[in-house]
Scaffold this active site. Structure first.
Site, short mmCIF file in Angstrom:
data_model
loop_
_atom_site.label_atom_id
_atom_site.label_comp_id
_atom_site.label_asym_id
_atom_site.label_seq_id
_atom_site.Cartn_x
_atom_site.Cartn_y
_atom_site.Cartn_z
N ARG A 1 8.73 -3.14 -4.45
CA ARG A 1 9.19 -3.87 -3.28
C ARG A 1 9.48 -5.30 -3.70
O ARG A 1 8.58 -6.10 -3.89
CB ARG A 1 8.10 -3.83 -2.19
CG ARG A 1 8.58 -4.29 -0.82
CD ARG A 1 7.41 -4.50 0.11
NE ARG A 1 6.71 -5.75 -0.23
CZ ARG A 1 5.40 -5.93 -0.15
NH1 ARG A 1 4.61 -4.94 0.23
NH2 ARG A 1 4.86 -7.10 -0.45
N HIS B 1 6.55 -7.82 2.50
CA HIS B 1 6.37 -6.62 3.31
C HIS B 1 7.30 -6.64 4.52
O HIS B 1 8.02 -5.69 4.79
CB HIS B 1 4.91 -6.52 3.77
CG HIS B 1 4.63 -5.38 4.69
ND1 HIS B 1 4.66 -4.07 4.28
CD2 HIS B 1 4.32 -5.36 6.02
CE1 HIS B 1 4.38 -3.28 5.31
NE2 HIS B 1 4.17 -4.04 6.37
N TYR C 1 -0.42 -12.68 -2.95
CA TYR C 1 -1.14 -11.59 -3.60
C TYR C 1 -0.43 -11.02 -4.84
O TYR C 1 -0.90 -10.06 -5.44
CB TYR C 1 -1.41 -10.45 -2.61
CG TYR C 1 -0.19 -9.94 -1.87
CD1 TYR C 1 0.66 -8.99 -2.43
CD2 TYR C 1 0.11 -10.41 -0.59
CE1 TYR C 1 1.77 -8.53 -1.74
CE2 TYR C 1 1.22 -9.95 0.11
CZ TYR C 1 2.05 -9.00 -0.47
OH TYR C 1 3.14 -8.54 0.22
#
Length: 393
Positions: free
Chosen positions: A285, A289, A298
Site C-alpha cells: 500500500r 490507509h 508507523y
C-alpha cells in the site's frame, strides 16, 4: 478424508510435471510466482514456455495490453480521487495506488456470469469489472446507499466491514449450485482480514462443500497501522489454505502477467469442480490507509521507496515497450481514456448532490415494514411543514 474432487487431477500440470503428492499439491509453489522482473524484463523460461519452478504459461500480448490499459485508468482514478478528497469534494478514499495490478487481474480473470465481491479498497477492480466510475465514487461522497446496481455487472457492493464479503461470496456460490447455475465467485480481502473469524468460517464452509470460490488476499503489509508480523506467524498467507484442504498459491502482486496466469488457472479449475482456492498477492500500500491516516507514524520512508521501484505500472509499461507491443499511439490512447475518466469524476464530484431524506426509508427492505412506513410518513410531514413555513416566510 479429503473430498474426492479435491484430489489432484492426474492431468494437472503441477502434478504431472513435478510428480507431487496431495500435500504438495495443496501447498504453494516454493517461492513466489513471478514472470516479469521489477525492472520489466521477462524472466527465463523453460522449453515448455514456463518460468522454472511453476507451471504457468505467459498470458497473451493482447491480455497484457488490455490489463495495462486498465492499470493506466486505475492509477489515474486513484490519484484523482485522492486529490478530490483533499479538495473536500469527497468524504474519504482508500487508495489502491501501487496495488492496481492485483485489482485489475481480479476483474479480468472473471467472465460476465461470474461474481466479484470487493472490499472498500477495491475501487479499481470494480471499475475494471465494467461499473461506471461515477456510480462507484458516489458511495465515497456519503450521499447514497451504494452508487451502483450489483446485478448489472455481477459485482457486489464494496464492503467496509472486514471479511463479511467472503461469507457473502461463499453464500452466493452455494446458492448458485443449489439453483444449478454455473459460476465462479472471487472474494477479495486484505492481509488484516485474514485475522477475522469470518475468514476462517468462509474458507472452511467453501472447502467442505467444495464450492467454486477464489479467496484473493491482497497482502499490502499493513492492516491500517498493524504490520503483517503482528497478524500471522505462517510462512505466507497462502499456506493457510492447506489447513482447510484447499490449494494455495503465492504470487507477485505487482506482476500483472503472473497475476493473470495464477488467477486464470484458479478460475479454470474452479469451473471444473476442483475449487476452492486461495491466492495471496504480495504487494504494498503505497499511500496512507485513507486520507484520515498518517502512514509516517508507523512505517519508514525507505520502505516505501523500495516498493516504489516495484511499481506494477512502470514494470508492465517497460515490458510491453521492449516487446514492441506498446506503441506511442496505444500509450496515448490509454492515457486519453484515463484522463476522460478523471475529468468526468471531477465534474461529477464538483456538483452538489441532490439529496432526499426520504430515500433513507425507501431502500431498506423490498417490502417496507409498518414501522418504517410510519417513520417515513412522520418525516415527510415534517419536511412538508418546514417547506411551507419557509415559503410563507
Amino acid at each position: 478424508m479429503m473430498p474426492e474432487n479435491a484430489q489432484p487431477d492426474p492431468t494437472d500440470e503441477k502434478v504431472k510435471r513435478l510428480g507431487i503428492s496431495l500435500e504438495d499439491y495443496l501447498l504453494p509453489t516454493h517461492g513466489r510466482i513471478q514472470m516479469i522482473s521489477e525492472s520489466g524484463e521477462l524472466l527465463p523460461v523453460d522449453e515448455q514456455g514456463s518460468t522454472p519452478g511453476h507451471e504457468y504459461p505467459m498470458p497473451t500480448t493482447q491480455e497484457l495490453l488490455d490489463g495495462y490499459r486498465q492499470l493506466v485508468i486505475g492509477r489515474r482514478v486513484n490519484d484523482q480521487n485522492y486529490a478530490l478528497v483533499r479538495q473536500g469534494r469527497m468524504a474519504v478514499y482508500p487508495s489502491s495506488h501501487g496495488q492496481e495490478a492485483s485489482e485489475v487481474a481480479a476483474a479480468l480473470c472473471l467472465e460476465p456470469r461470474d461474481w466479484l465481491f470487493p472490499t472498500y479498497r477495491d475501487t479499481v477492480a470494480v471499475i475494471a469489472r465494467g461499473v461506471d466510475p461515477m456510480e462507484v465514487m458516489t458511495n465515497f461522497r456519503g450521499n447514497w446507499h451504494q452508487g451502483y446496481n450489483p446485478h448489472e455487472n455481477n459485482t457486489s457492493v464494496q464492503s467496509t466491514p472486514l471479511t463479511t464479503q467472503l461469507l457473502h461470496a461463499v453464500g452466493m456460490a452455494h446458492a448458485a449450485r443449489l439453483r444449478g447455475e454455473e459460476m465462479v465467485v472471487l472474494g477479495m480481502v486484505g492481509d488484516g482480514g485474514t485475522s477475522e473469524g469470518d475468514f476462517h468460517e468462509a474458507l472452511n464452509f467453501a472447502s467442505v462443500f467444495k464450492l467454486p470460490v477464489i479467496f484473493f488476499v491482497q497482502n499490502n503489509k499493513y492492516a491500517i497501522s498493524v504490520p503483517l508480523s503482528r497478524q500471522t506467524a505462517a510462512p505466507s498467507l497462502a499456506h493457510k489454505a492447506v489447513g482447510y484442504g484447499m490449494a494455495g498459491e503465492l504470487v507477485d502482486g505487482n506482476d500483472l502477467a503472473a497475476l493473470l496466469a495464477v488467477l486464470g488457472r484458479a478460475v479454470k479449475l474452479c469451473r471444473e469442480g476442483r475449487g476452492p482456492f486461495l491466492v495471496e498477492a504480495d504487494t504494498y500500500r503505497m499511500q496512507s490507509h485513507t486520507n484520515a491516516d498518517d502512514a509516517t507514524r508507523y512505517r519508514e520512508g525507505e520502505e516505501v521507496d523500495e516498493w516504489t521501484k516495484r511499481d506494477p505500472l512502470t514494470r508492465m509499461r517497460t515490458y510491453l515497450k521492449h516487446e514492441g507491443a506498446l506503441t506511442e499511439e496505444l500509450e496515448s490512447e490509454y492515457t486519453s481514456d484515463a484522463e476522460t475518466v478523471a475529468a468526468s469524476l471531477r465534474d461529477a464530484m464538483g456538483q452538489d448532490a441532490e439529496l432526499n431524506p426520504l430515500d433513507l426509508f425507501d431502500h431498506v427492505y423490498t417490502v417496507q415494514t409498518p414501522q418504517l412506513a410510519e417513520q417515513r410518513a412522520q418525516l415527510a410531514e415534517e419536511l412538508s411543514r418546514d417547506a411551507h413555513t419557509e415559503h410563507q416566510g
